[in-house]
Structure formats: structure tokens, C-alpha cells
Design an enzyme around this catalytic site. Sequence first.
Site, mmCIF file in Angstrom:
data_model
loop_
_atom_site.group_PDB
_atom_site.id
_atom_site.type_symbol
_atom_site.label_atom_id
_atom_site.label_comp_id
_atom_site.label_asym_id
_atom_site.label_seq_id
_atom_site.Cartn_x
_atom_site.Cartn_y
_atom_site.Cartn_z
ATOM 1 N N GLY A 205 0.828 -1.203 0.000
ATOM 2 C CA GLY A 205 0.000 0.000 0.000
ATOM 3 C C GLY A 205 0.852 1.238 0.000
ATOM 4 O O GLY A 205 2.059 1.172 0.252
ATOM 5 N N PRO A 206 0.243 2.388 -0.261
ATOM 6 C CA PRO A 206 1.007 3.641 -0.289
ATOM 7 C C PRO A 206 1.623 3.944 1.075
ATOM 8 O O PRO A 206 1.152 3.409 2.094
ATOM 9 C CB PRO A 206 -0.032 4.701 -0.646
ATOM 10 C CG PRO A 206 -1.314 4.013 -0.852
ATOM 11 C CD PRO A 206 -1.179 2.584 -0.501
ATOM 12 N N THR A 209 -0.029 4.286 5.221
ATOM 13 C CA THR A 209 -1.346 3.678 5.415
ATOM 14 C C THR A 209 -1.385 2.770 6.641
ATOM 15 O O THR A 209 -2.405 2.161 6.923
ATOM 16 C CB THR A 209 -1.774 2.863 4.182
ATOM 17 O OG1 THR A 209 -0.678 2.067 3.756
ATOM 18 C CG2 THR A 209 -2.222 3.767 3.067
ATOM 19 N N GLY A 210 -0.254 2.638 7.329
ATOM 20 C CA GLY A 210 -0.265 1.889 8.579
ATOM 21 C C GLY A 210 0.295 0.484 8.480
ATOM 22 O O GLY A 210 -0.036 -0.381 9.299
ATOM 23 N N HIS A 428 -9.425 33.800 -11.159
ATOM 24 C CA HIS A 428 -9.045 32.421 -11.477
ATOM 25 C C HIS A 428 -9.818 31.442 -10.577
ATOM 26 O O HIS A 428 -10.499 30.540 -11.063
ATOM 27 C CB HIS A 428 -7.531 32.252 -11.291
ATOM 28 C CG HIS A 428 -7.022 30.885 -11.596
ATOM 29 N ND1 HIS A 428 -6.354 30.590 -12.761
ATOM 30 C CD2 HIS A 428 -7.093 29.729 -10.904
ATOM 31 C CE1 HIS A 428 -6.034 29.302 -12.766
ATOM 32 N NE2 HIS A 428 -6.469 28.757 -11.640
ATOM 33 N N GLU A 429 -9.732 31.671 -9.273
ATOM 34 C CA GLU A 429 -10.410 30.756 -8.345
ATOM 35 C C GLU A 429 -11.924 30.896 -8.471
ATOM 36 O O GLU A 429 -12.656 29.915 -8.390
ATOM 37 C CB GLU A 429 -9.963 31.024 -6.902
ATOM 38 C CG GLU A 429 -8.465 30.821 -6.647
ATOM 39 C CD GLU A 429 -7.955 29.452 -7.049
ATOM 40 O OE1 GLU A 429 -8.749 28.481 -7.035
ATOM 41 O OE2 GLU A 429 -6.758 29.338 -7.399
ATOM 42 N N HIS A 432 -13.027 28.695 -11.330
ATOM 43 C CA HIS A 432 -13.146 27.282 -10.914
ATOM 44 C C HIS A 432 -14.446 27.092 -10.144
ATOM 45 O O HIS A 432 -15.208 26.168 -10.399
ATOM 46 C CB HIS A 432 -12.003 26.889 -9.970
ATOM 47 C CG HIS A 432 -10.673 26.673 -10.641
ATOM 48 N ND1 HIS A 432 -10.511 25.891 -11.751
ATOM 49 C CD2 HIS A 432 -9.424 27.108 -10.317
ATOM 50 C CE1 HIS A 432 -9.225 25.861 -12.090
ATOM 51 N NE2 HIS A 432 -8.531 26.602 -11.229
ATOM 52 N N ASP A 506 -3.320 23.151 -13.512
ATOM 53 C CA ASP A 506 -4.659 22.788 -13.985
ATOM 54 C C ASP A 506 -4.548 22.093 -15.335
ATOM 55 O O ASP A 506 -5.190 21.076 -15.584
ATOM 56 C CB ASP A 506 -5.518 24.044 -14.168
ATOM 57 C CG ASP A 506 -5.744 24.777 -12.851
ATOM 58 O OD1 ASP A 506 -5.573 24.146 -11.787
ATOM 59 O OD2 ASP A 506 -6.082 25.971 -12.892
HETATM 60 P P1 ADP Z 1 3.544 2.769 6.608
HETATM 61 O O1 ADP Z 1 4.359 1.756 7.309
HETATM 62 O O2 ADP Z 1 2.400 2.187 5.815
HETATM 63 O O3 ADP Z 1 4.313 3.759 5.809
HETATM 64 P P2 ADP Z 1 3.097 3.674 9.253
HETATM 65 O O4 ADP Z 1 2.569 2.465 9.912
HETATM 66 O O5 ADP Z 1 4.525 3.982 9.468
HETATM 67 O O6 ADP Z 1 2.785 3.646 7.709
HETATM 68 O O7 ADP Z 1 2.211 4.912 9.680
HETATM 69 C C1 ADP Z 1 2.750 6.026 10.313
HETATM 70 C C2 ADP Z 1 1.852 6.473 11.423
HETATM 71 O O8 ADP Z 1 0.609 6.937 10.905
HETATM 72 C C3 ADP Z 1 1.495 5.366 12.370
HETATM 73 O O9 ADP Z 1 2.433 5.269 13.377
HETATM 74 C C4 ADP Z 1 0.156 5.808 12.895
HETATM 75 O O10 ADP Z 1 0.316 6.701 13.972
HETATM 76 C C5 ADP Z 1 -0.452 6.538 11.739
HETATM 77 N N1 ADP Z 1 -1.316 5.622 10.986
HETATM 78 C C6 ADP Z 1 -1.119 5.228 9.704
HETATM 79 N N2 ADP Z 1 -2.097 4.411 9.316
HETATM 80 C C7 ADP Z 1 -2.926 4.251 10.338
HETATM 81 C C8 ADP Z 1 -4.119 3.506 10.533
HETATM 82 N N3 ADP Z 1 -4.641 2.754 9.553
HETATM 83 N N4 ADP Z 1 -4.707 3.577 11.727
HETATM 84 C C9 ADP Z 1 -4.196 4.352 12.706
HETATM 85 N N5 ADP Z 1 -3.073 5.060 12.588
HETATM 86 C C10 ADP Z 1 -2.436 5.038 11.419
HETATM 87 ZN ZN ZN Z 2 -6.444 26.767 -10.995
#
Ligand code: ADP
Ligand code: ZN
Length: 608
Positions: A205-206, A209-210, A428-429, A432, A506
Site C-alpha cells: 500500500g502507499p 497507510t499503517g 481564477h479561483e 473554478h 490545472d
Molecule cells: P507505513 O508503514 O504504511 O508507511 P506507518 O505504519 O509507518 O505507515 O504509519 C505512520 C503512522 O501513521 C502510524 O504510526 C500511525 O500513527 C499513523 N497511521 C497510519 N495508518 C494508520 C491507521 N490505519 N490507523 C491508525 N493510525 C495510522
Molecule cells: Zn487553478
Amino acid sequence: MANKPMTPAPQQRKYLFWAVLFFCVAVLFFKTGNGSRPQTITPPALIREMRAGTVQQLSFTQGSLEVSGLMGSDKNHPSMFQVDLATQEQLNQVVDLAGTQSIKYHVIPAPHPPWWASMIEWVPYVLIFLYFIYIMEKQAKAQSKFISRDRRFTVDKKMVKARFADVAGCEEAKEEVADIVQYLRNPLSFNRLGGRVPHGVLLEGPPGTGKTLLAKAVAGEADVPFLAAKGSEFIELFVGVGASRVRVLFEEARKCAPCVIFIDEIDAIGKKRGVAIGGGHDEREQTLNQLLTEIDGFEQQEKPIIILAATNRSDVLDDALMRSGRFDRQVSMPRPDRNGRFGILRIHGRDKKMAPDVDLMAIAKDTGGMVGADLENVLNEAALEASKKRKEWIDQADLHEAVDKVSMGKARKSMKISDKEKRMTAYHEGGHTLVAMLTEGADPVHKVTIIPRGPALGFTKQLPEEDRYSHTKAYLLTMLRVLAGGRVAEEMIFGKENVTTGASDDFRRATQIARKMVFEFGMSDAGLSVYQDTSDFWGKPTGVDASPTTKEKLENEVERILQDTTGHVRELLEKNRKKLDALAEALLEKETLQVDEIASIIHNAPST
Ligand code: ADP
Ligand code: ZN
């Protein structure tokens, strides 16, 4: 007393190097030059002298003829000459003449050189050779020293407090790793029930994302040690270091099993093998092989080791990693949806003082596209904002300000902007905003501002009614129109020559969307075929895989869509010129307009 090392100090070593080099050059120089040369005489001149009777002696030494006699400038003392004998004929003539004139003629055998003389020639070469050996030895020593010092490469090992309750927005992922916790807690009973747990789990995942957090939660829930490493930590200059570090990591893991190993950025070592050009991938290959060997060697008995790895691109990983018995479970950690964001905000809001009427759901709605790490950041920024203003707690305004700050950068309120530029930005804004509000199906505008933030001079914030996972053609067209609104408004008010660079982003986005519509989504009259950008064997983009005529047709279609959009938007804004003016005026006055203000301005102003 301190022990002095026997090896010379660096300074002395430097002198030694120069001394040796000088010696070598000197020897080579003297070997080629033979000191001073004797005077020379040509054969005809010699014959003349012999006839004149001044020559006393001829000697033939090592292939050259020398002559001594009362010749040259000093007629009283014999002097030596070397003869330039060009041909055998000349030599014969000289020898014959010597016979008839009875001039002493003898051959002097070449002196026998002492046994070491020929060896001395080799000295410089030997020295240079030795010097190279010395350098290579030194390099090898440094490498082995590095590797042996590396034995102390420390593995980050700790007990963690994270629990599944600390992770939100990825319920499926949590479910997918839940059985691993059971297994770590009680491997034997798990095995008895016939459960088979993978050795490795790949979290994809990006960033933010935890993934790390989820891995920690697995260790935390199972109450086992958490060993963390980063893929990039294994890659060093010296071949063999990475593999040795992998060994160290797994040695540590075996010592404290059951445990969880987490390898972040696994792509640094796990990229497909054999696609890198030239040297440099040897090290990575060795490291990857070592990792595979270690995983294959797992004994899943009483003391299991579970290895979790994170990547944001599993498509670049070597297939060998995903083979069964290795990372054969892949868990995706996508960006959280609205409810997920709400859950994450609640988790990180737990330890913060918030006003009782704070609406976190509104913030979740306001933060489409953000990941957990961003949301955590939003709450921290809000807390900072509130404490800067010496507030008792965080209120909704702090949270909204923090969202803008995290997504767009810090507001640059002190930035000096000319009135003309401000007017330009307001139109401009305003453009939009007006297009978004007047176009059916477009995401409604939530807020518009001309306060510069980050690189932008202003921005229009649209919020989708709900998270979207797929888009209709009609929706994409509304996006194109809203994007075009900014520049078209500038052009209408200030003239074609006076438009600014502010719209370049844009255009970039609009072109991207239009291209995708035509090339990938089959959403144009040009046909339904999908032409994706391709890349060559080395990963270099090679453009679209289509014939030149097809490509031209598609490019033309992209251009047509963009032109149509601009035309349509121009018409729309011209028809609503008064509303545009009203919006711009209000922006110049208030700098920021919220959704209800925008709606009432548009509602109350006349069209033209
Ligand atoms: P990754 O490893 O995917 O890059 P991390 O686990 O290091 O992301 O996320 C960094 C911090 O962001 C975590 O320590 C947490 O505090 C917060 N975080 C990221 N995703 C979540 C989630 N799904 N739920 C709760 N906290 C999150
Ligand atoms: Zn613009």
C-alpha cells in the site's frame, strides 16, 4: 604507556609513496639515457683522416666502431670518436684501409655485466607491482574489517504496545493477519488443528497507510518481540555485507522466537533479479538469496518466526519472493475510505483535548485521499494551532485549518502580492468555483480562498459527496470543465495576452485526465481500444504502444476534448459574467469563502 602501532602514520606513508615513485621514474630514465655521448665522425671524414695518417687505433665494441687519433680540434692529444657507419660497405672499406695503412684494429669483447645488472632493470616494475598488491590488500582488509565490524549490526528489537484497536481503516487487512496472532500465541495447537500459516506476509500500500503499525499490532497482540529492519539498510557498498546482515537479523530472530520480523521497503532488496544493467546488483542478488534461504529454513514448530514485509509496489518484486512457503500471503493496505478516516481520527484524537462539538466525521469528509499518517499529522497540527492561540481545546476551525495546512502547505499570510495579482487570482479561483457550482454532477465546492498556501496562490476545494471508486465519463468531463474554469476566467477578464502561469498545474491535470479517457478508458469517439504507456526492458518509458497513425488519431481526440471543454466553459462563464464578478469581488474582500457564502453569492447575483 600507549602502544605505538607498527604501521607508518598516514603522513609518512604518503612520503614513502612519493619516494618509491620517484625512484622508479629515475631508474627508468637512466636506463634509457646512456649518459653523455662521444663526438661522432662520418665515414668519408674517417677515411680522409686515415689517409692523412692521424688515426691511431680502431676498436670495435658491441657493434659500434670507435676511433682514436690526433684529430678534431685538439691535434696534440688523441681524442675518441664514434663512427656513424651506415652500411656494411663503408665498414668493409674502413677495415680494408686499416689493413693497408697498418692501423691498429681490435675487437673489444663486451664486458660481462655482473649478475644483478639485468635484474636491476626489473626493480621498478617489481616495485610498481608490489605497490598494487599493497593497495589491493588494504582494500580487502577494509572490507573484511567492515564486515566483521558489521557483525555488530544491531537489530532493532523490542516489545511493542500496539494493538489491533490502534489500527483503523483497514478491516480486511486486520482480518487477514488475525490468524497469525493466534498462531504466534499457540503454535502447537494451531498446527494440531491443521492450520497452515504463511511464513511471510507482504503488506502492500502507499506510504503512511499503517503497514508498520499493523505489523507492530500483530506482535503486540501476540505479545512477542518485534524486530524491525529496512530494506535499504541491507544494501551497502561492499559485496557480502547485506547477506551478512540478513544472517544477523535471523540469528537474532531465532534467539527470541516466537517473534515477528518486519522488513520495511522490501523492494530495496527484493526487486526482480537480473534486470539491472552493469555491476552493482550482485550485492542485492546475494542479499535476496540469503533472505530466501533464511525463509526456507524456517522451522514452524514451537517457536515460529513470522516475517512481515512492506512495499508500495509488489509488481517490481522478484517472483521468487512470492513463491509458496515464502511471502505467499499478500495483504493490501489501501488509502482509507471515509469511515476508515473517521476511525483513524478517533484513534489519534483519543489523547487530545477537543471541544465537545467537534465533528470528526466532517473532517473525515474533508480529507479524501489522505492516509493514516496524514490524519495523525492533521490532529497534531490542530493541537499546535489551538495551543498557539491559547485555547483550552481544539475546535473545528483548528481542524479545518490543519487539514489545509497538511494538504496544501502552510498559509503564507505575510507574502506580498500585488493588487493586480490578487485580482487575477480572485478571478481564477472564482472561475473554478463558478463552473463547479453551475455544472451538474461536479463535486460541490466546499471552500475557496485567495490566501496563498504552499506553492499555490489560492485554491478551490471541492469535496465529493462520497468517496468514489470509479468515475463515469460525465464525471470526468465535469472535472475537465472545473479545471478549465480558472484560465478561461483569467482570459475573459484580462485578455489572452495577460493570462498567468498559475494555471499550468490545472492544464497538466486536465491533459492527464483527457489522455486517460482516450487512451485507457475508451471514452471517446476514437475507439474502445486500450493503449497503455509501455516501458522497455530496463524500465524506461517508451510511450504508447500504437501505430503512428493510431497515435495521431488519439492525440487529436485528446486535443478535441480539451478544446470542446474550453469552448463550453467560455460560453458558460460569459453567460454568468455578473456572478463571476460578484464572486471575485467577495474573494478580494474576504479572501476566503465558505460553502454557504458561495451559494448565496451565486444565487443573489444576476447572470449578465
Ligand atoms: P507505513 O508503514 O504504511 O508507511 P506507518 O505504519 O509507518 O505507515 O504509519 C505512520 C503512522 O501513521 C502510524 O504510526 C500511525 O500513527 C499513523 N497511521 C497510519 N495508518 C494508520 C491507521 N490505519 N490507523 C491508525 N493510525 C495510522
Ligand atoms: Zn487553478
